[in-house]
Design a protein around this motif. Structure first.
Motif, mmCIF file in Angstrom:
data_model
loop_
_atom_site.group_PDB
_atom_site.id
_atom_site.type_symbol
_atom_site.label_atom_id
_atom_site.label_comp_id
_atom_site.label_asym_id
_atom_site.label_seq_id
_atom_site.Cartn_x
_atom_site.Cartn_y
_atom_site.Cartn_z
ATOM 1 N N PRO B 191 41.623 40.523 42.294
ATOM 2 C CA PRO B 191 42.262 41.215 43.541
ATOM 3 C C PRO B 191 43.708 41.924 43.369
ATOM 4 O O PRO B 191 43.776 42.780 44.272
ATOM 5 N N ASP B 195 48.803 39.937 39.722
ATOM 6 C CA ASP B 195 48.676 38.479 39.835
ATOM 7 C C ASP B 195 48.208 37.648 38.748
ATOM 8 O O ASP B 195 47.736 38.446 37.784
ATOM 9 N N TYR B 199 39.400 38.123 39.367
ATOM 10 C CA TYR B 199 38.002 37.553 39.929
ATOM 11 C C TYR B 199 37.063 38.701 39.818
ATOM 12 O O TYR B 199 37.266 39.748 40.169
ATOM 13 N N ILE B 206 36.373 38.999 48.079
ATOM 14 C CA ILE B 206 37.671 38.319 47.649
ATOM 15 C C ILE B 206 38.583 38.441 48.843
ATOM 16 O O ILE B 206 39.121 39.501 49.287
ATOM 17 N N GLN B 208 41.507 38.030 49.333
ATOM 18 C CA GLN B 208 42.882 37.913 48.907
ATOM 19 C C GLN B 208 43.295 39.649 48.670
ATOM 20 O O GLN B 208 42.659 40.296 47.691
#
Lengths: 349, 349
Positions: B191, B195, B199, B206, B208
């Motif tokens: 995402p 970070d 994913y 997602i 996020q």
């Protein structure tokens, strides 16, 4: 210790997306079966389905198919349930119906075992399995309601195409390939097979699930609203829903806003409560990017909950993200779970 | 009639997803340009970009690049804006910044022309372009706020991957092909590129967008909350947001619940209002399955609104579905539109 007897179980709609999952769930749960009857429309009759290594030929469902059946799991569309569920009941079967045919009938319990298992005692032959998107929401909210009271829900859904059946999954795959290969395609099924227009689902989002009502809401949205009040026995609960179809094969997600009755409930208390709640798996650790996602839920019976946080304006308001396999807890597993409860409570003997 | 003079326009981040759309929008809008300077990081410098049939070589952005520039459109990340926007201002340019670097700075107007164009008069060299998901929401809500007052917003978003840049679109395409061909893949960007974990986005959702804050909300969610209050000049407005990334290349969708201040507002009045609202296209005819979808909005400057209906429990509450091209009204078009307003209002001369 009493011996577990076996039951004569029938699955109606045995070749469909949910029917297949029902058969698989009966096998993985090792449900006590003395005889298995697999039924379908005349179109699918004759197909062979494997259960516990044995081949079963699917038969056309008729009233006579239900002679001697103890439990009949229906998932072949509302019109089949309306025609044949009463015939099954007449012959002594208890019907667990996964269609919307009887859900709002006041003589039919609408059951999610984690929420209202005791309603099973009030059955008159038919027990209704709720709508997929409703089930996962009430499983996540029931522990909160029990502890703090529940006043209001506003939900926006992110629903997978398998909720529209196996043909919709094929359509998503077909369209995705066509777009990737720069080929033309013609939408034929989604959003609603029997509605007038069909739209691209691949790389798109369609804000329509089921047909529209006069009031501007879709039937799917009204199912979430009405079924939630019935399952939770909260006719005064405020519920609003917006239902959206996504290019996801399996796994429904929901963005939930809810308000509790009690003052001073903390996010940590809600998390602690859900950590041990039946049927719920808490996946909530933002610092480590832990939250539920549809791709992770496929093939699992649980309801996954995360992103729990307090509303910044309303001290009794919370936000939460709820994900579950719509074919399992949303359909097949909840139906088999109802059958297990019927055995456990001695309602089917 | 005064002659329209041409301006020296610089685009910073000229090779990015938004920068490319800015250049194309300047061309399609026939923005009065006397000189065009295309700038980027050293990595992308040297690339050739075509504008109105002419080839431009992209140069590395330095403080000196802004000598003589009238209007500088920035979209190269927050750190580039923080370093170079003040340098551009120092040299006499007006900066329209598409990053989040200055949006909540009280000396920087945060502008959506349909909502608060007059704020441009208060600029101190820099004007901030809001977050994509915020822009389309306030365009749809401003006419309602003007007529009936606005008390509360609860929004759940359905956001496209191009909001994370061109590399995220490539990742969606790559992953989709891998899944279709049953090949393995390694998520690398979504995402959030910077970070810890990444994913799968293909056939997934997602919850996020941007990193998490201490309070459990993501920065994207806090941008929607804080920017909306600032743009609408409603510090007391209640706003809650849940932001979700979808496997859609371009086109953000939003499921909005909002409450107005006035009593007795009808759905038809809201529809009639939005039908003629600036920047808004009403697509709302459930009986004929007419509602906005991301696949239909790509390449268009408008904000598309549909599925307007009253909440069933709250007489001042409404639901609405809002869709727009996140690279255009959500970014490039809003920036160029601000530049057009600067010319129209005589702020840039």
């Amino acid at each position: 210790m009493t011996e577990v007897k076996g039951f004569h179980v029938a699955v109606v709609g045995a070749t469909g997306a949910v029917g297949q999952q029902m058969i698989q769930t009966l096998e993985t749960r090792n449900f006590p079966i003395s005889k298995l009857t697999l039924l379908s429309s005349s179109r699918s009759a004759g197909k062979v389905v494997v259960f516990k290594g044995e081949e079963y030929t699917v038969q056309e469902a008729t009233p006579e198919s239900f002679e001697g059946v103890d439990i009949a799991l229906f998932s072949a569309g509302g019109s089949v349930s309306k025609a044949l569920a009463p015939e099954a009941v007449k012959r002594g079967a208890i019907v667990v119906d996964n269609t919307s045919a009887f859900r709002m009938d006041e003589n039919v319990p609408l059951v999610v075992p984690e929420v209202n298992e005791e309603e099973l005692h009030n059955h008159n032959g038919i027990i209704a399995n709720p709508n997929c998107s409703t089930i996962q929401m009430v499983v996540a909210l029931q522990p909160i309601r029990n502890q703090y009271g529940l006043k209001k829900i506003i939900v926006s859904t992110y629903q997978a195409v398998s909720g529209s059946g196996a043909a919709a999954v094929e359509e998503l795959n077909r369209q995705t390939k066509a777009i990737i290969n720069n080929e033309s395609f013609e939408p034929q099924i989604l959003p609603v097979g029997s509605d007038k227009k069909h739209y691209q689902i691949a790389f798109n989002a369609i804000p329509q699930i089921d047909k529209f009502q006069e009031n501007g809401y879709t039937y799917e949205e009204m199912k979430m609203i009405n079924e939630t009040k019935k399952i939770m026995s909260l006719p005064e609960l405020q519920v609003a829903a917006t239902c959206v179809r996504l290019p996801v094969a399996t796994g429904h997600s929901e963005s939930l806003y809810f308000e509790v009755e009690n003052d001073g409930v903390s996010v940590q208390e809600v998390k602690t409560l859900l950590e041990t709640a039946p049927g719920v798996v808490l996946q909530d650790d933002p610092a480590n990017q832990v939250y539920p996602m549809p791709a992770d839920c496929v093939g699992k019976n649980d309801v996954f909950v995360g992103r729990i946080r307090r509303d910044l304006d309303h001290s009794k308001g919370f936000h939460m993200w709820v994900v579950s396999d719509n074919l399992l807890k949303g359909a097949a597993w909840n139906s088999v779970q109802i059958a297990e409860s019927l055995v456990k409570l001695g309602i089917v003997k």
